[in-house]
Write a protein that holds these residues in place. Sequence first.
Motif, mmCIF file in Angstrom:
data_model
loop_
_atom_site.group_PDB
_atom_site.id
_atom_site.type_symbol
_atom_site.label_atom_id
_atom_site.label_comp_id
_atom_site.label_asym_id
_atom_site.label_seq_id
_atom_site.Cartn_x
_atom_site.Cartn_y
_atom_site.Cartn_z
ATOM 1 N N VAL A 52 -12.965 -34.311 13.260
ATOM 2 C CA VAL A 52 -12.355 -33.148 12.624
ATOM 3 C C VAL A 52 -12.566 -33.164 11.117
ATOM 4 O O VAL A 52 -12.934 -32.143 10.523
ATOM 5 N N LEU A 76 -11.000 -24.271 12.592
ATOM 6 C CA LEU A 76 -10.827 -25.349 13.562
ATOM 7 C C LEU A 76 -10.900 -24.794 14.984
ATOM 8 O O LEU A 76 -11.504 -25.404 15.870
ATOM 9 N N LEU A 90 -10.428 -34.925 19.839
ATOM 10 C CA LEU A 90 -10.416 -34.770 18.373
ATOM 11 C C LEU A 90 -10.061 -36.088 17.705
ATOM 12 O O LEU A 90 -8.998 -36.647 17.954
ATOM 13 N N ILE A 93 -8.198 -36.676 12.223
ATOM 14 C CA ILE A 93 -7.553 -35.393 11.926
ATOM 15 C C ILE A 93 -6.786 -35.413 10.600
ATOM 16 O O ILE A 93 -6.048 -34.480 10.305
ATOM 17 N N ALA A 120 -5.996 -35.761 20.904
ATOM 18 C CA ALA A 120 -6.166 -35.975 19.468
ATOM 19 C C ALA A 120 -5.610 -37.326 19.051
ATOM 20 O O ALA A 120 -4.550 -37.733 19.533
#
Length: 156
Positions: A52, A76, A90, A93, A120
């Motif tokens: 990311v 995004l 992801l 981040i 994530a």
Amino acid sequence: MVEPVADQVLRAIDQVRERYYRLIVIVGPAGSGKTSALQAVSALTSAPMINVNLELSRRLLNLTERQRAIHLPRILGDIVQETAAELVLLDNIELLFDVHLHVDPLRLLQRLARNRTVVATWNGTVGPNGLTYAVPGHPEYRRYPTGDLVIVEAKP
């Protein structure tokens, strides 16, 4: 014996299939194996893994600070949608926590996980006080209740 983080994530993917937000958060400090777990899940599922920080940085570079704050959620969303995958992983981040971007990182991740399963990584901790990022007093500090979150903890 402790179940490997990648196996916990794979099990959690099945658990979130019918949820409103299909978000799984892998929580742990730097060096706890979050990225390795995502790489293993990617290898087993062929799901795309997105850095990311790198992808957002490329797309936000030519925008002003104000434009970045306005366009970040859409950008995004575009990055994730371009994969056309049902499962998206992801990593890295941290940029989402930049106070100048004025976004709520968890809410943004939840919106992404409305139409697909999102896993994530989250550099932080989870405990009785909730899910945290950074430490109290730090400008990027965030704390969220864990009630409706699916969390896999990566321990060093």
